[in-house]
Write a protein that holds these residues in place. Structure first.
Motif, PDB file in Angstrom:
ATOM      1  N   GLN A 134       0.891  -1.108   0.131  1.00  0.00           N
ATOM      2  CA  GLN A 134      -0.004  -0.254  -0.083  1.00  0.00           C
ATOM      3  C   GLN A 134       0.887   1.125  -0.038  1.00  0.00           C
ATOM      4  OE1 GLN A 134      -2.737   0.141   3.381  1.00  0.00           O
ATOM      5  NE2 GLN A 134      -3.514   1.967   2.862  1.00  0.00           N
ATOM      6  N   ASN A 135       0.508   2.407  -0.635  1.00  0.00           N
ATOM      7  CA  ASN A 135       1.082   3.363  -0.761  1.00  0.00           C
ATOM      8  C   ASN A 135       2.338   3.478  -1.507  1.00  0.00           C
ATOM      9  OD1 ASN A 135      -0.721   5.124   0.973  1.00  0.00           O
ATOM     10  ND2 ASN A 135       0.161   3.999   2.696  1.00  0.00           N
ATOM     11  N   THR A 136       2.668   2.295  -2.383  1.00  0.00           N
ATOM     12  CA  THR A 136       3.765   2.202  -3.400  1.00  0.00           C
ATOM     13  C   THR A 136       3.295   2.394  -4.843  1.00  0.00           C
ATOM     14  OG1 THR A 136       4.748   0.797  -1.584  1.00  0.00           O
ATOM     15  CG2 THR A 136       5.727   0.754  -3.794  1.00  0.00           C
ATOM     16  N   SER A 137       3.991   2.880  -5.612  1.00  0.00           N
ATOM     17  CA  SER A 137       3.630   3.000  -6.930  1.00  0.00           C
ATOM     18  C   SER A 137       4.843   2.442  -7.678  1.00  0.00           C
ATOM     19  CB  SER A 137       3.312   4.341  -7.357  1.00  0.00           C
ATOM     20  OG  SER A 137       2.161   4.999  -6.718  1.00  0.00           O
ATOM     21  N   PHE A 138       4.459   1.820  -8.898  1.00  0.00           N
ATOM     22  CA  PHE A 138       5.556   1.161  -9.775  1.00  0.00           C
ATOM     23  C   PHE A 138       4.987   1.342 -11.221  1.00  0.00           C
ATOM     24  CE2 PHE A 138       7.763  -2.180 -12.091  1.00  0.00           C
ATOM     25  CZ  PHE A 138       8.858  -1.767 -12.056  1.00  0.00           C
ATOM     26  N   SER A 139       5.963   1.893 -12.095  1.00  0.00           N
ATOM     27  CA  SER A 139       5.668   1.738 -13.365  1.00  0.00           C
ATOM     28  C   SER A 139       6.911   1.165 -14.410  1.00  0.00           C
ATOM     29  CB  SER A 139       5.684   3.258 -14.022  1.00  0.00           C
ATOM     30  OG  SER A 139       5.136   3.424 -15.323  1.00  0.00           O
ATOM     31  N   GLY A 140       6.696   0.129 -15.145  1.00  0.00           N
ATOM     32  CA  GLY A 140       7.406  -0.572 -15.766  1.00  0.00           C
ATOM     33  C   GLY A 140       7.042  -1.858 -16.153  1.00  0.00           C
ATOM     34  N   THR A 141       7.836  -2.800 -16.287  1.00  0.00           N
ATOM     35  CA  THR A 141       7.730  -4.205 -16.576  1.00  0.00           C
ATOM     36  C   THR A 141       8.235  -5.073 -15.372  1.00  0.00           C
ATOM     37  OG1 THR A 141       8.134  -3.763 -18.855  1.00  0.00           O
ATOM     38  CG2 THR A 141       8.195  -6.042 -18.242  1.00  0.00           C
ATOM     39  N   LEU A 142       7.285  -6.160 -15.134  1.00  0.00           N
ATOM     40  CA  LEU A 142       7.307  -6.785 -14.033  1.00  0.00           C
ATOM     41  C   LEU A 142       7.524  -8.223 -14.353  1.00  0.00           C
ATOM     42  CD1 LEU A 142       7.595  -7.312 -10.989  1.00  0.00           C
ATOM     43  CD2 LEU A 142       5.231  -7.321 -10.942  1.00  0.00           C
ATOM     44  N   VAL A 143       8.523  -8.955 -14.193  1.00  0.00           N
ATOM     45  CA  VAL A 143       8.737 -10.378 -14.675  1.00  0.00           C
ATOM     46  C   VAL A 143       8.854 -11.126 -13.403  1.00  0.00           C
ATOM     47  CG1 VAL A 143       9.837 -11.943 -16.179  1.00  0.00           C
ATOM     48  CG2 VAL A 143       9.560  -9.737 -16.955  1.00  0.00           C
ATOM     49  N   PHE A 144       8.328 -12.288 -13.098  1.00  0.00           N
ATOM     50  CA  PHE A 144       8.503 -12.856 -11.800  1.00  0.00           C
ATOM     51  C   PHE A 144       8.209 -14.372 -11.943  1.00  0.00           C
ATOM     52  CE2 PHE A 144       4.254 -11.339 -11.404  1.00  0.00           C
ATOM     53  CZ  PHE A 144       3.636 -12.403 -11.030  1.00  0.00           C
ATOM     54  N   ASP A 145       8.739 -14.990 -11.147  1.00  0.00           N
ATOM     55  CA  ASP A 145       8.250 -16.555 -10.944  1.00  0.00           C
ATOM     56  C   ASP A 145       7.699 -16.559  -9.470  1.00  0.00           C
ATOM     57  OD1 ASP A 145       8.978 -17.790 -13.105  1.00  0.00           O
ATOM     58  OD2 ASP A 145      11.335 -17.916 -12.545  1.00  0.00           O
ATOM     59  N   GLY A 146       6.730 -17.499  -9.094  1.00  0.00           N
ATOM     60  CA  GLY A 146       6.151 -17.508  -7.958  1.00  0.00           C
ATOM     61  C   GLY A 146       4.978 -16.686  -7.700  1.00  0.00           C
ATOM     62  N   VAL A 147       4.688 -16.282  -6.621  1.00  0.00           N
ATOM     63  CA  VAL A 147       3.414 -15.572  -6.164  1.00  0.00           C
ATOM     64  C   VAL A 147       3.780 -13.822  -5.930  1.00  0.00           C
ATOM     65  CG1 VAL A 147       1.346 -15.496  -4.684  1.00  0.00           C
ATOM     66  CG2 VAL A 147       2.250 -17.599  -5.499  1.00  0.00           C
ATOM     67  N   VAL A 148       3.079 -13.055  -6.485  1.00  0.00           N
ATOM     68  CA  VAL A 148       3.360 -11.534  -6.140  1.00  0.00           C
ATOM     69  C   VAL A 148       2.229 -11.072  -5.890  1.00  0.00           C
ATOM     70  CG1 VAL A 148       3.978  -9.346  -7.257  1.00  0.00           C
ATOM     71  CG2 VAL A 148       5.483 -11.481  -7.636  1.00  0.00           C
TER      72      VAL A 148
END
Length: 121
Positions: free
Chosen positions: A17-31
């Protein structure tokens, strides 16, 4: 507040909460996203948009679970689940979809493995 669910037990990353992100997110697992995200998301695993999450993105994932606000396109290889109080606007392509009563959905869906394969090509 992040709901306590069985998905929480194996969380690999959290955009709080109260966090912002702009871009590309690549991951394995659970986000879990409980903040603001704009861009692209790519995973073969599970994306959870929590109640306070606001996502505007093109998503390519295995499983997508939405409790918060989503706008964009989802291509999910396995399934998309939407839970109250989710607000979803956009296009969903997946072989399986579940929508709890009380969810607001404005958009289109294409179901079946053929829709997912066409979206990835």
């Amino acid at each position: 507040m992040l709901k306590t669910t069985k998905e929480n037990s194996g969380v690999d990353a959290l955009l709080g909460q109260n966090t912002s992100f702009s871009g590309t997110l690549v991951f394995d697992g659970v986000v879990h996203i409980n903040g603001n995200f704009e861009g692209k998301i790519k995973t073969n695993d599970t994306l959870v948009i929590a109640e306070l999450g606001k996502v505007n993105a093109d998503v390519d994932a295995g499983v997508v679970k939405i409790y918060g606000d989503f706008q964009g396109t989802i291509v999910a290889a396995n399934k998309v689940e939407m839970f109250k109080p989710a607000k979803v606007q956009g296009t969903i392509k997946t072989p399986n979809i579940r929508m709890e009563e009380g969810v607001i959905f404005n958009g289109s869906t294409e179901m079946g493995n053929v829709a997912v394969e066409k979206a990835k090509n």
